[in-house]
Write a protein that holds these residues in place. Structure first.
Motif: not given
Length: 180
Positions: A30-34, A49-54, A68-69, A75-78
């Motif tokens: 979430f910190a990345i998304c924010l 969306d990131a978790f759906l992709t994960i 984690e990486g 997440t960044v790509n999403t």
């Protein structure tokens, strides 16, 4: 349950394991998304969306390298995918770029204020500023990730820094005028 077992259970579409993985990593992601989103609500959407992709791509994780990486990259790509198709980047002649450093007195400006003004940057500037300054990507990597040229990355970073510098200077002037 070990992380490897949790990942394997997620590969088998175990919803309990997916919930555990979400609980384990949602704060960091979430910190990345924010950081890359326009606001809190958009960051929440991007996290989902990131978790759906994960969960959709977790089969591709082969336990090589940091999990984690791997999920941070997804997440960044999403989040970036949301902007790729919006044509938010200005193409600017690379020879006209003047990069400015932004001087920040940490006692004067709070982290919350800095995050707020970064979030208020137009999309094209915010994304490149975060990728380059906060995450340490090169202009070459940013250009590849966002499907733009290197000059566009450099010019948008320079413009982001100009906007932030002006915003900080305006804030300082306002603070001084209120202290009299």
């Amino acid at each position: 349950m070990s992380l490897n077992q949790l990942i394997e259970n997620c590969k088998n579409e175990d919803t309990k394991a997916q919930g555990e993985l979400y609980k384990l990593y949602s704060g960091k992601l979430f910190a990345i998304c924010l950081k890359y989103s326009r606001n809190y609500a958009e960051a929440q959407d991007n996290l989902q969306d990131a978790f759906l992709t994960i969960f959709k791509k977790i089969e591709q994780y082969k336990h090589k390298g940091s999990f984690e990486g791997w999920i941070k990259r997804i997440t960044v790509n999403t989040v970036l995918q949301r902007y790729r198709n919006e044509k938010v980047f200005d193409i600017i002649n690379e020879n006209t770029i003047e990069d400015e450093e932004v001087e920040v007195d940490e006692d004067e400006l709070s982290i919350d204020y800095l995050l707020k003004i970064i979030q208020e940057l137009p999309d094209r500037y915010r994304l490149i500023f975060n990728l380059y300054v906060l995450d340490g990507y090169s202009h070459k990597d940013i250009a590849k990730m966002l499907e733009i040229n290197i000059g566009t990355s450099k010019s948008n970073l320079a413009r982001a820094r100009q906007i932030l510098k002006q915003t900080i200077e305006n804030h300082r002037i306002t603070q001084r005028s209120h202290s009299f």
